[in-house]
Scaffold this active site. Structure first.
Site, PDB file in Angstrom:
ATOM      1  N   ASP A 138      -2.623   2.779  -2.850  1.00 12.34           N
ATOM      2  CA  ASP A 138      -1.493   3.635  -2.468  1.00 12.34           C
ATOM      3  C   ASP A 138      -0.285   3.479  -3.390  1.00 12.34           C
ATOM      4  OD1 ASP A 138      -3.029   4.425  -0.326  1.00 12.34           O
ATOM      5  OD2 ASP A 138      -1.904   3.286   1.180  1.00 12.34           O
TER       6      ASP A 138
ATOM      7  N   LYS B   6       5.063   6.584   3.270  1.00 11.86           N
ATOM      8  CA  LYS B   6       4.214   7.787   3.295  1.00 11.86           C
ATOM      9  C   LYS B   6       3.568   7.943   4.656  1.00 11.86           C
ATOM     10  CE  LYS B   6       0.058   5.547   3.297  1.00 11.86           C
ATOM     11  NZ  LYS B   6      -0.809   5.506   4.478  1.00 11.86           N
TER      12      LYS B   6
HETATM   13  O1  C5P Z   1      -6.209  -0.657  -2.307  1.00 16.34           O
HETATM   14  P1  C5P Z   1      -5.694  -1.541  -1.221  1.00 16.34           P
HETATM   15  O2  C5P Z   1      -5.571  -2.976  -1.672  1.00 16.34           O
HETATM   16  O3  C5P Z   1      -4.425  -1.053  -0.590  1.00 16.34           O
HETATM   17  O4  C5P Z   1      -6.787  -1.522  -0.073  1.00 16.34           O
HETATM   18  C1  C5P Z   1      -6.766  -2.414   1.009  1.00 16.34           C
HETATM   19  C2  C5P Z   1      -8.093  -2.379   1.721  1.00 16.34           C
HETATM   20  O5  C5P Z   1      -8.273  -1.126   2.365  1.00 16.34           O
HETATM   21  C3  C5P Z   1      -9.296  -2.539   0.815  1.00 16.34           C
HETATM   22  O6  C5P Z   1      -9.598  -3.897   0.603  1.00 16.34           O
HETATM   23  C4  C5P Z   1     -10.384  -1.847   1.632  1.00 16.34           C
HETATM   24  O7  C5P Z   1     -10.853  -2.695   2.660  1.00 16.34           O
HETATM   25  C5  C5P Z   1      -9.629  -0.704   2.293  1.00 16.34           C
HETATM   26  N1  C5P Z   1      -9.714   0.551   1.533  1.00 16.34           N
HETATM   27  C6  C5P Z   1     -10.918   1.242   1.519  1.00 16.34           C
HETATM   28  N2  C5P Z   1     -11.009   2.411   0.811  1.00 16.34           N
HETATM   29  C7  C5P Z   1      -9.940   2.909   0.144  1.00 16.34           C
HETATM   30  C8  C5P Z   1      -8.700   2.232   0.157  1.00 16.34           C
HETATM   31  C9  C5P Z   1      -8.630   1.040   0.868  1.00 16.34           C
HETATM   32  O8  C5P Z   1     -11.898   0.813   2.136  1.00 16.34           O
HETATM   33  N3  C5P Z   1     -10.065   4.052  -0.524  1.00 16.34           N
END
Ligand code: C5P
Length: 305
Positions: free
Chosen positions: A139, A8
């Site tokens: 994601d 993406k």
């Molecule tokens: O959800 P995911 O594990 O992919 O997110 C990785 C990191 O990205 C999270 O631990 C956070 O630090 C950051 N993040 C965030 N806000 C979001 C998505 C991700 O701060 N909406």
């Protein structure tokens, strides 16, 4: 079972304030593009908890092959919900850059969910897979859905957006990745220091949704935006040159993809994208560059057909 799953690019990424749970509230306009990983799952012959992961591809350094691989976690999550032993061999053919801001790890997790659902004949529908997907990462639900969609909350609450035709992109891949949490933390730091401002409002840009709905590449190029870009540039200043090179070569729009360091360039046509890709490669401002179209479909079973 082999599943093909897209990368993406975020055509708009509005990053709201940091929440108590460590995530940020987002308005995240996801657009799936035709760079695909392929994930194959096969029942393993080892013990009931024997889960092995094999990664293939040109630049796969940094992808974990152990229990913390996101596709392996997806297998365990679904197995746990279904009460099935997660004995499985997972092969990932990577074309999506690793830690590149194109959600490659999330894509592999989404593909693993779809593949296991088939292999175990669990009969779960796309909607049923959305919740375990969101548990695995913000994601992951979008990689199941594909197309173009706005994600609210952490980015996991999705609504598809209408798009007319296809858009032509060039992606410039950098050497080495960027850590997503580090880029979000840098965004917070720049805001706390007063260098960057938080967004005035959390909503989809009207010009952007209009450009998508009418297939107007020029208008889309002008409307592209990413609140994580200043943070990615702060951590990786060399990306400025990459973006400038694409703009000077006639890109309709240029931005860092998600948390970077991949840079995305919008072209007028497939031919224009080829030309842009050649110019970026000749300028040596990236490890490599590739063309892709969007929107692309979400995680899709490709074999057995
Ligand atoms: O959800 P995911 O594990 O992919 O997110 C990785 C990191 O990205 C999270 O631990 C956070 O630090 C950051 N993040 C965030 N806000 C979001 C998505 C991700 O701060 N909406």
């Amino acid at each position: 079972m082999t599943v093909r799953v897209p990368a993406k690019v975020n055509v708009q990424l509005v990053v709201g304030p940091l929440r108590d749970d460590g995530f940020h509230d987002l308005v995240n306009v996801f657009h799936a593009v035709s760079l695909f990983d392929e994930v194959t799952v096969t029942g393993a012959t080892g013990g009931p908890d024997h889960l092995e992961v094999r990664i293939e591809g040109a630049s796969v350094q940094g992808v974990p092959t152990g229990a913390d691989n996101l596709a392996a976690r997806a297998v365990r999550t679904l197995a746990g919900r279904l009460g099935i032993a997660p004995a499985m061999s997972v092969r990932i053919r990577k074309a999506i850059p690793v830690a590149g801001g194109m959600a490659g790890g999330s894509a592999d997790a989404a593909a693993a969910l779809v593949a296991c659902n088939e292999l175990w004949q669990a009969g779960l529908r796309l909607e049923d897979l959305m919740e375990p997907a969101a548990e695995l990462g913000s994601d992951v639900p979008f990689a199941l859905l594909g197309g173009t969609a706005v994600g609210l909350g952490r980015g996991e609450r999705l609504s598809p957006l209408p798009v007319e035709g296809s858009f032509h992109w060039v992606f410039a891949f950098a050497d080495g990745g960027l850590s997503t949490p580090a880029v979000y933390a840098e965004c917070d730091r720049l805001r706390a220091a007063g260098t960057e401002r938080p967004p005035a409002e959390l909503k989809v840009c009207a010009a952007l949704s209009e450009a998508l709905a009418t297939g107007d590449a020029k208008a889309l190029g002008a409307a592209l935006s990413n609140d994580l870009q200043p943070a990615a540039l702060s951590l990786r200043p060399a990306l400025r040159r990459t973006l400038d090179t694409g703009r000077d070569a006639g890109a309709l729009g240029a931005l860092v993809s998600g948390s970077g360091p991949t840079c995305a360039f919008l072209a007028e046509s497939a031919g224009h994208a080829d030309d842009l890709r050649r110019r970026l490669a000749a300028a040596k401002v990236a490890r490599s560059a590739a063309v892709a179209y969007g929107p692309a479909p979400g995680a899709t079973l490709i074999s057995p057909p």
